[in-house]
Scaffold this motif. Sequence first.
Motif, PDB file in Angstrom:
ATOM      1  N   PRO A  35       0.829  -1.202   0.000  1.00 27.85           N
ATOM      2  CA  PRO A  35       0.000   0.000   0.000  1.00 27.85           C
ATOM      3  C   PRO A  35       0.860   1.247   0.000  1.00 27.85           C
ATOM      4  O   PRO A  35       2.007   1.230   0.462  1.00 27.85           O
ATOM      5  CB  PRO A  35      -0.787  -0.121   1.320  1.00 27.85           C
ATOM      6  CG  PRO A  35       0.065  -0.987   2.189  1.00 27.85           C
ATOM      7  CD  PRO A  35       0.748  -1.950   1.269  1.00 27.85           C
ATOM      8  N   ALA A 101      -0.590  -1.079   6.293  1.00 32.65           N
ATOM      9  CA  ALA A 101      -1.594  -2.020   5.795  1.00 32.65           C
ATOM     10  C   ALA A 101      -2.843  -2.046   6.671  1.00 32.65           C
ATOM     11  O   ALA A 101      -3.935  -2.365   6.186  1.00 32.65           O
ATOM     12  CB  ALA A 101      -0.984  -3.420   5.711  1.00 32.65           C
ATOM     13  N   SER A 104      -5.178   0.470   5.293  1.00 28.80           N
ATOM     14  CA  SER A 104      -5.432   0.361   3.856  1.00 28.80           C
ATOM     15  C   SER A 104      -6.906   0.592   3.522  1.00 28.80           C
ATOM     16  O   SER A 104      -7.807   0.051   4.179  1.00 28.80           O
ATOM     17  CB  SER A 104      -5.019  -1.022   3.348  1.00 28.80           C
ATOM     18  OG  SER A 104      -5.437  -1.211   2.017  1.00 28.80           O
ATOM     19  N   ALA A 208       0.394  -6.634   4.817  1.00 24.60           N
ATOM     20  CA  ALA A 208      -0.674  -6.511   3.820  1.00 24.60           C
ATOM     21  C   ALA A 208      -1.287  -7.860   3.490  1.00 24.60           C
ATOM     22  O   ALA A 208      -2.424  -7.923   2.992  1.00 24.60           O
ATOM     23  CB  ALA A 208      -0.116  -5.858   2.554  1.00 24.60           C
TER      24      ALA A 208
END
Length: 417
Positions: A35, A101, A104, A208
Amino acid sequence: MAEGLPPAAVAPPGTQAAVAPERAVARLRPRPPPPPPLKMNSRLRHWKEAATLLLAAGTPVRLPRSPLGPFDYELLLLQRSSRSGFMPSAHVFPGGLVEAADFSADWLGLLPLSPHCGLGLVKPPPLGSSRAPLFATDREQLGSPLPGEVAFRICAIRETFEEAGILLLVPGRGPAPDSGPAPLVPAERLPPAAELSEWRRRVQEDPACFLQLCRHLGCVPNIWALQEWSNWLTPVGRAGRGGRRYDTAFYLCCLEKRPPHTSQDDQEVTAFLWSSPPEAIKHFKSQEIWFPPPQFYELCRLCNFSSLHELHKFGSDRALEGCERWLPVMLTASDGYIQLLPGDELYPEDPDCTGEKKIIMSTDKRVEDLMKEGSIFHRIVIKNINDLAVYVNIQAKYKHINPVMINSDSSDYNSRL
């Protein structure tokens, strides 16, 4: 650092057919690009943001091992590696640093579209107070449409999976009705043990991948089972290697059934312990394990609740009250230390939050003299690493509860409180 909805806990190895690791690896590729980096939270530039989880799980009532009587739940404690740059070898609650993350925008494709992803809105703080910066910061200005209350919960759940192998998920988009401590999602909904182990390794390497795992399972992090509990800042002068200091959100989560299968990662965590709060403190006093002061304080606070359902109800009832940000201020006495907390009569009006003022509080008096001279207490007395005691006689804010004052020596301060 509660409760409420069906989370999933990792199934014990062997409950499903094993999958060859090489096949599991093949299924998990390819990785998406990382990200985009979020802007730095300038209001908290002196700390790294983190989240931790007080994870309680129901157990059969056993014969009481403490004067507080029997407890029907246990709490998860993880032992940090001796190589850790912060609190090495300490027993702590699962948790860790917030990652990009966790903020995100892709989480919005999995979580409910309702405001705050279905979490209730925390009430405005009492007159003269303000919401802790950790929670009050506008995250959209920092590049994330995800509210901090959501991202910090995702962080605590992700770290619990990384460190202890426990998944706290709920099928679908969630949330489910809150009817008590959260049940566990059946093991058959989870991948085989080998595949889940590979997912865990990948999440440890790249946070992530946690979102990928949730998407793969058709589940979401059970953020609704986590109730806001407290907010602790690392004291000035107690930073870890490299000057690390943390602004940590503590959440409470109650699981309905006995502790789920747990395994340390043998990297950050070298051992784990499920224990009732009084038993954990007994291990601490006998020098079998040791906690940092915030963990000791919170374990003493949990000693108010011998019933998991009572603990869950308390956490749920006050969940939207918010919490006070606590920066312990260290006072050095001639024979020990006192960590002063907000509300104590010796707590500074303008504490040195950043450490830039280089203020040092010290006295030639003994701890005993300071205690006898005082009358308004909210403090942790530290004689040595395994000799801590909490003293508090002020009214707890935000409808919270004060800790049970458990003392390890023969002083009679408690008789005056």
